[in-house]
Design a protein around this motif. Sequence first.
Motif: not given
Length: 473
Positions: A290-291, A295-299, A369-373, A396-402
Amino acid sequence: MIYLSIPTVHILKTKWNEKEINNQIPKGFTNDASQLNLTKIDTIIQVPNNKKEIEIQLKNVLKYAKENNLKISIAGAKHSMGGHTIYPNGILLNMLPHKEMKLDTKNNILTIGSGALWEDALLYLDKKGKSIAIMQAFSSFSIGGSISVNGHGWQKDSPPISSSVISFTLMKENGVIINCSRQENSELFQLVLGGYGLFGVILDIKLKVVENEALQYKYIRLNPENYVNYYKKYISENPNVNLVFGRLRISDKHFLEEATLNFFEKVDVNIPTLQIEKSTETQRLVFRGSVDNEYGKRLRWDLETGMNKVSKNEIYSRNELLNDHVSLIENKDPSSTDLLQEYFIPERNFNKFITDMKPILQNSKIDLLNITIRGVHQDNDSYLNYARENVFGFVLLFNQKKTDKQEVEMKKLTNKLVEVALKNEGTYYLPYRLHIDKDKMRKSYPNADVFFQLKLKYDPDELFNNKFYQYYK
């Protein structure tokens, strides 16, 4: 000829594109879970696994540090992300070997070394029919570390971990070991819970434990606008609910317009045995797929909600559910890192917070990438208190490039989200990247100045130190 479905091809492609990253840290350096805090240090000291030897060693380390004008930082599994376990050119205490434990079955109290991981405790307690009262979502964190950040869990309508701590022993800067509880050294008790290792070395902790139980999985799909009402009806008013979390849809299509409420009810059946080994690779690949991929996020959303239908009414033990490892979402891309943020919002502003953060997240160049409550009840124990009333925690979880560019983008995003949290009478969580300035930090934590004054009362030479303290004091 073999025909593969589109989802299967997507998952396999994710696997093929991965590289086994080399997480080896150069000698003389340390880092944390952010992978953005590589720092040169003087010495890493691993404590022995014998309680008596630990006390002798630590007293010698404190003496050595004072004589050589060195600072000490304290680390467990190092899952904080803002240098909370790091001081440049200082001494790093690795507490992980300290994991002795003993259960008082009469009073349901577990005494455990601060270096133990939650998974160590779960495996020990499972054999005795017991379970952890309150802990974070992953069991691969250290117990001392979780107490030092005062983590919260997904146990129904519970305060943070601080509420399950009965007492702990603490080695102060002068080498003296004291007991801290609500009755004994109560000010230090409050300061150390969520005190980020600034007041001494936590040695042994007494925790409340509860019965291990069989739990049946349930879930509801709903509009986020109805989340609070559904939570009250299906969770708070249901005495059988034990564990609960919510999730928001984060694909561009229907962004933050759908939610799930996932919960586990007590059932009177035999408790399944805790499985030490779990096969999680497919689940991890679905998550990693999903990163930066719509499509990966919907899947992932479709698979998770579809699996909800399949696994609905399935029965688990409480310990099995709590024993999830962070490897479930492991990132193997050497060019990026996954970063957490958390915001705590009172019930009355739940919907407004979602409305306010939606355009900020949509316009950001950082990949969500994600939100959990999670529901977090009021915390009456810790000094730097993020749950001053009952709140909902948005994780909230994010993917960040270095890259420097993405670092700047993340700082902008974080500040906007903190402003929205403050506007909605909420706050943010402190164990993450140091992107929030002193002013906003103090608006979120009005007693921060007094907290830092009390730091000097108990540690006048600032022996226990880290990047978090240097940034905010």
